[in-house]
Every structure is written in structure tokens, then in C-alpha cells.
Design a protein around this motif. Sequence first.
Motif, PDB file in Angstrom:
ATOM      1  N   GLU A 113      -5.070  -6.183  29.403  1.00 20.35           N
ATOM      2  CA  GLU A 113      -5.264  -6.989  28.191  1.00 20.35           C
ATOM      3  C   GLU A 113      -6.208  -6.303  27.212  1.00 20.35           C
ATOM      4  O   GLU A 113      -6.110  -6.512  25.996  1.00 20.35           O
ATOM      5  N   ALA A 164      -6.766 -13.025  32.020  1.00 23.86           N
ATOM      6  CA  ALA A 164      -5.598 -12.232  31.626  1.00 23.86           C
ATOM      7  C   ALA A 164      -4.544 -13.124  30.972  1.00 23.86           C
ATOM      8  O   ALA A 164      -3.988 -12.783  29.923  1.00 23.86           O
ATOM      9  N   PHE A 165      -4.285 -14.279  31.576  1.00 22.75           N
ATOM     10  CA  PHE A 165      -3.305 -15.202  30.996  1.00 22.75           C
ATOM     11  C   PHE A 165      -3.818 -15.787  29.677  1.00 22.75           C
ATOM     12  O   PHE A 165      -3.052 -15.955  28.726  1.00 22.75           O
ATOM     13  N   ALA A 186      -3.061 -13.407  22.314  1.00 21.86           N
ATOM     14  CA  ALA A 186      -2.308 -12.362  21.618  1.00 21.86           C
ATOM     15  C   ALA A 186      -0.994 -12.913  21.071  1.00 21.86           C
ATOM     16  O   ALA A 186      -0.556 -12.548  19.970  1.00 21.86           O
ATOM     17  N   GLY A 205       0.330  -6.505  28.766  1.00 15.88           N
ATOM     18  CA  GLY A 205      -0.917  -6.397  29.520  1.00 15.88           C
ATOM     19  C   GLY A 205      -0.730  -6.385  31.015  1.00 15.88           C
ATOM     20  O   GLY A 205      -1.290  -5.535  31.723  1.00 15.88           O
ATOM     21  N   ILE A 206       0.074  -7.305  31.544  1.00 15.20           N
ATOM     22  CA  ILE A 206       0.221  -7.419  32.997  1.00 15.20           C
ATOM     23  C   ILE A 206       0.874  -6.180  33.586  1.00 15.20           C
ATOM     24  O   ILE A 206       0.476  -5.697  34.649  1.00 15.20           O
ATOM     25  N   TYR A 229       2.443  -9.007  23.221  1.00 17.84           N
ATOM     26  CA  TYR A 229       1.534  -9.810  24.043  1.00 17.84           C
ATOM     27  C   TYR A 229       1.855  -9.738  25.536  1.00 17.84           C
ATOM     28  O   TYR A 229       1.007 -10.092  26.379  1.00 17.84           O
ATOM     29  N   GLN A 230       3.052  -9.297  25.900  1.00 18.92           N
ATOM     30  CA  GLN A 230       3.469  -9.290  27.302  1.00 18.92           C
ATOM     31  C   GLN A 230       3.118  -8.002  28.041  1.00 18.92           C
ATOM     32  O   GLN A 230       3.293  -7.935  29.256  1.00 18.92           O
ATOM     33  N   VAL A 279      -3.963  -4.320  25.148  1.00 19.27           N
ATOM     34  CA  VAL A 279      -3.282  -5.147  24.150  1.00 19.27           C
ATOM     35  C   VAL A 279      -4.222  -5.454  22.983  1.00 19.27           C
ATOM     36  O   VAL A 279      -3.833  -5.368  21.808  1.00 19.27           O
ATOM     37  N   SER A 324      -3.516 -13.115  27.001  1.00 15.34           N
ATOM     38  CA  SER A 324      -2.114 -12.929  26.655  1.00 15.34           C
ATOM     39  C   SER A 324      -1.636 -14.040  25.722  1.00 15.34           C
ATOM     40  O   SER A 324      -0.918 -13.797  24.744  1.00 15.34           O
TER      41      SER A 324
END
Length: 295
Positions: free
Chosen positions: A43, A107-108, A114, A222-223, A219-220, A46, A111
Amino acid sequence: MSVDLIVQAIVSGITNGFVYALIGVGIAIIFKGTRIINAMQGEFAVIGGMVAVFALQSAGLPYALAIVLGIAAGAASGLAIDLLFVQPMTRRGASEESFLLLTIGLAFALSAAALYFGGRDSHLLPAIGGDGVIEFLGAAMPVHAVALIAIAAALVLGLRFFYTRTLIGLAMTAASLDPDGATTSGINVRRMRSLTFLLGGAFGAIAGILVTPLLAMNYQMGIGLTLKGFAAAILGGLTNPLGAVAGALVLGLAESLAVLGFPSGYRDVVALSMLIVIMIVLPNGLLGRAARRGG
């Protein structure tokens, strides 16, 4: 299968590997300094990429200043997480599992932030060197990829110098190895740990900025970056930031070469399966038990 295709896969694998290396190094930096497994390292990438994009495109700032702002945003995010969450939990004696759960939740949350501020669209930054391409043994390599590799390698070498030759780096190492002894020596352990998060956030942001001209940032991402960086850090030794580079290069090459023999959709499956086999054969990582204490 042509030689040119193999060389192209190797070049792509090395490029991706250095991106994963910067993520993995950030994870290893934070774990080395705090013993916290940071599940939100991607993240930071991101944040760095998005801030640089909007500073350049929306605010109309010069590219160099946009990059500086992106790195600063990643570093500030790392520092804020330490001050707002990690330190209060540390004072209350939180367990390692609690910190892992914290970083997963953050993290969520980041996200989602973002997505809220940046929308669902993917964003690109201008490539270093524009659309220039270098021919290498029959493979086409963007100038930006060459710059990415050079910058990442310089940062890793600079990190080695920082930890072994500067007073702050030595203090951070001492605080991570023996907090009580460091405190008696006059080292502010809490401040060193804050600097650890700041440094980890900066490395994540740099990775995001460097990859955004090659892969559109959204935004996706990061994971996925976190998982690749974590795999790299585990392969190289989680307490050794420099070992993450070796693990990242192996991961990048494995997933790029996997495309040559399998459909692209199976790339991650094949690459991560290979990593499982490597860890079974070499449970202490690629560099062995002694190297796990390095960095």
C-alpha cells in the motif's frame, strides 16, 4: 522456443524482480527494526504512485517534484502508522499477532482510501527515457526498465552503507538487536523504530513510482505487491533487507520463465510453487542461516 524469447523473459524477470526487491526490502527493514510483519507494504507503493500521478497530472507540478512528493507521502504514511497505531499498541503490550492483524486491517483501509480518492481508473506516469528501447541480445528493453534496475541497485547499496557506516543506521541496528542495551547506551529506541517505519514507507513508495510507468497503478495493486515482496523477503531471510534482493530476483525470473511453458494465467501458481520447493530444500532461505542476520 527461440533464444530471443528466453532472453526477453529473463530481462522482464530481472526488471520485475527489482520492483519486488524494493517491496521486500521495505518489509525486511520494518521486521528487522521492530519484529513486526508489515502486511501493508504494497500500500505504500500505491500511495507513492498515486500521489506522484496526481501531483503531476492534476496539480501540474514538475515531474521531479511529483516524485519527491510521492516518496514523502510514503515515508509520512509509515511514520504516521507508527505514531498513531504501533506505539500505542506497544505501550499496551500488544502481541506479534496483534500487530499483524493491525497491518492487515490497515492494508484494506488504505486500499479503500485509494479507491475513494483515486477511483477505479488505472494511472500511468511518464517513463524515464520516454519510449526509448534498448536492444539486448535480441530482446527489447525499455530505457525505463534499465533506469529502474540501476536506481533499485543503487538504493540497495546505499542501504547497506547506511546500516554499516552511518551513526543513525548503526543506532537503528543496535536498537533492533538489543533494545535494552541500546537504551543504556543513550539510543532512543522508540525514535529508531519510528525511523524504521519511515524508511520502510519510503522504499515502498519508490517501488510504486518506479513501477507505475510500466504497470498502470490502481487501488488493487497493493496486495499483489505485498505478497510478492513478502515472498522475496522470506526467501532472502526476513531479518536481512539485502537478502530480499536475491529472493526477489529468483521470484521475478521464476514467474517470467513460467510464461514460456504455461499459460500466463498460471504464472503466479508456477512461480510460487517453485518457491515452496525452494523453501523445503533451503528452509533458511537462499543465503543460509548466517545471512539471515545480515543487512
